[in-house]
Write a protein that holds these residues in place. Structure first.
Motif, PDB file in Angstrom:
ATOM      1  N   VAL A  37      81.514   6.989  22.030  1.00 35.89           N
ATOM      2  CA  VAL A  37      80.890   6.813  20.718  1.00 35.89           C
ATOM      3  C   VAL A  37      81.898   7.014  19.598  1.00 35.89           C
ATOM      4  O   VAL A  37      82.885   7.744  19.727  1.00 35.89           O
ATOM      5  CB  VAL A  37      79.696   7.769  20.523  1.00 35.89           C
ATOM      6  N   GLN A  47      73.597  -0.907  19.044  1.00 36.62           N
ATOM      7  CA  GLN A  47      74.519  -0.116  19.852  1.00 36.62           C
ATOM      8  C   GLN A  47      75.286  -1.020  20.813  1.00 36.62           C
ATOM      9  O   GLN A  47      74.742  -1.990  21.346  1.00 36.62           O
ATOM     10  CB  GLN A  47      73.747   0.952  20.635  1.00 36.62           C
ATOM     11  N   SER A  82      79.175   2.009  27.625  1.00 35.43           N
ATOM     12  CA  SER A  82      78.279   3.015  28.194  1.00 35.43           C
ATOM     13  C   SER A  82      77.939   2.594  29.617  1.00 35.43           C
ATOM     14  O   SER A  82      78.154   1.440  30.004  1.00 35.43           O
ATOM     15  CB  SER A  82      76.999   3.132  27.354  1.00 35.43           C
ATOM     16  N   TYR A 124      75.259   6.302  13.173  1.00 36.38           N
ATOM     17  CA  TYR A 124      76.224   7.099  13.946  1.00 36.38           C
ATOM     18  C   TYR A 124      75.551   8.293  14.612  1.00 36.38           C
ATOM     19  O   TYR A 124      74.586   8.821  14.078  1.00 36.38           O
ATOM     20  CB  TYR A 124      77.356   7.550  13.020  1.00 36.38           C
ATOM     21  N   PRO A 125      76.072   8.696  15.782  1.00 33.39           N
ATOM     22  CA  PRO A 125      77.203   8.105  16.489  1.00 33.39           C
ATOM     23  C   PRO A 125      76.888   6.707  17.011  1.00 33.39           C
ATOM     24  O   PRO A 125      75.773   6.442  17.455  1.00 33.39           O
ATOM     25  CB  PRO A 125      77.461   9.086  17.629  1.00 33.39           C
ATOM     26  N   HIS A 126      77.897   5.836  16.954  1.00 34.61           N
ATOM     27  CA  HIS A 126      77.723   4.442  17.360  1.00 34.61           C
ATOM     28  C   HIS A 126      78.518   4.158  18.630  1.00 34.61           C
ATOM     29  O   HIS A 126      79.693   4.520  18.739  1.00 34.61           O
ATOM     30  CB  HIS A 126      78.198   3.500  16.253  1.00 34.61           C
ATOM     31  N   VAL A 127      77.872   3.502  19.581  1.00 39.97           N
ATOM     32  CA  VAL A 127      78.549   3.067  20.805  1.00 39.97           C
ATOM     33  C   VAL A 127      79.267   1.757  20.511  1.00 39.97           C
ATOM     34  O   VAL A 127      78.648   0.782  20.091  1.00 39.97           O
ATOM     35  CB  VAL A 127      77.551   2.859  21.961  1.00 39.97           C
TER      36      VAL A 127
END
Length: 343
Positions: free
Chosen positions: A20, A107, A111, A71-74
């Motif tokens: 992230v 997003q 991940s 945020y938090p941003h992937v």
């Protein structure tokens, strides 16, 4: 085709590892994180991510942020993975390996699991390596959209800036398939590479006499079309090198042009934006991206398209941050691909 009514969803945990961006920052500082696995709805597929292709766009927005992000941003836009859950009757089926380009406004895909509408994915042929497929979406679709907007046909003279970059490498190959005479710029060390992909004439982008050498090689008529991936002053220079009413596809924001140049050349200027398909909520554009993905994969499977050299990156914040900085530094001719799945 298997009966999708009886296919069981593959076992999925409740949480997943992700990379992230805590906030936009010049240092591209990323964090390792533990997040909930996304919940899908309607026609969305849940996919176990195997590989993620990195792009300069990921690095640029890691520094500046994007107006739609929370945020938090992937991070991450290009991915390949295995479908682990899907609504009944939806194609592709559970267990299929798919490739896709994700929405800039949501997003990303760095991940262990991600969700995506089923109509936005393409099934990866067995003969195509998943890490190669992950290198295709952004660069490949950008190249194809650019050539379509430029209306490249047999006999056109086309200048492709940065021919050794991922977009340039793919654009050279498809432009030659369409019968164009391809001119390109590249560092001297990459001239052999772009020639092997089909470029007819290669210029050293650092040559102080570049414009004069292009005119000497091309003649007074100017290029029919230009794929401009650099922007800024280079865009104005390229319009100067085009014929009257020539066509230019721009991947970067437009500079301020002198009015005399525009009146004298009357260029047809196109803007290329993959993100627009999602941000404009255009279902047709999203589906078209899937069609282009199919073409890219089929071309690789038939050995009609060479994929840029793959550099595998470890799935952790430190290594990915370093890789993104490399994206912005320039001079990188391959594709950096993050290996997410350890299975």
């Amino acid at each position: 085709m298997p009966n999708t009514d009886i296919l069981p969803a593959l076992k999925v945990p409740k949480t997943m590892r992700a990379i992230v961006l805590p906030e936009a920052n010049e240092a591209i500082r990323l964090n390792n994180a533990e997040l909930k696995v996304p919940e899908c709805s309607e026609n969305e597929l849940l996919i176990k991510v195997e590989y993620v292709g990195l792009n300069p766009l990921d690095a640029q927005y890691a520094k500046t942020g994007f107006c739609h992000w929370q945020y938090p941003h992937v991070l991450g836009l290009d991915a390949v993975g295995i479908v682990v859950n899907a609504p009944k009757g939806i194609y592709p089926n559970i267990g299929a390996r798919v490739m896709w380009h994700a929405s800039m406004g949501e997003q990303g895909v760095l991940s262990e699991y991600a969700k995506v509408p089923n109509y936005a994915v393409s099934v990866v042929p067995e003969s195509v390596k998943p890490e190669q497929a992950a290198a295709l979406p952004c660069a490949g679709m950008t190249a194809l959209i650019s050539l379509d907007k430029l209306q490249i046909t047999e006999g056109d003279t086309l200048l492709i800036e940065a021919g050794a970059g991922a977009v340039g490498q793919i654009a050279i190959q498809f432009a030659k398939q369409r019968g164009a005479d391809v001119f390109t710029t590249a560092a001297k060390r990459n001239h052999k590479l772009v020639k092997s992909l089909g470029a007819d004439t290669v210029f050293d982008y650092q040559d102080k006499n570049l414009c004069q050498k292009i005119r000497r090689e091309l003649g007074p008529q100017g290029f029919d079309a230009v794929l401009d991936s650099l922007g800024g002053e280079v865009t104005a220079r390229n319009i100067e090198l085009m014929r009257f009413c020539g066509r230019i596809a721009c991947l970067k924001p437009l500079p301020v042009f002198e009015q005399e140049l525009l009146f004298r050349k009357a260029p047809n200027i196109s803007i290329v934006s993959l993100a627009g398909a999602w941000l404009a909520n255009s279902l047709c554009a999203q589906q078209r991206m899937s069609f282009m993905s199919n073409l890219l994969l089929e071309s690789v499977a038939k050995d009609e398209l060479k994929v840029p050299e793959i550099d595998l990156i470890e799935f952790n914040a430190e290594h990915i941050s370093t890789a993104l900085k490399t994206q912005l530094a320039g001079g990188f001719t391959g594709k950096q691909v993050v290996k997410v799945s350890i299975d």
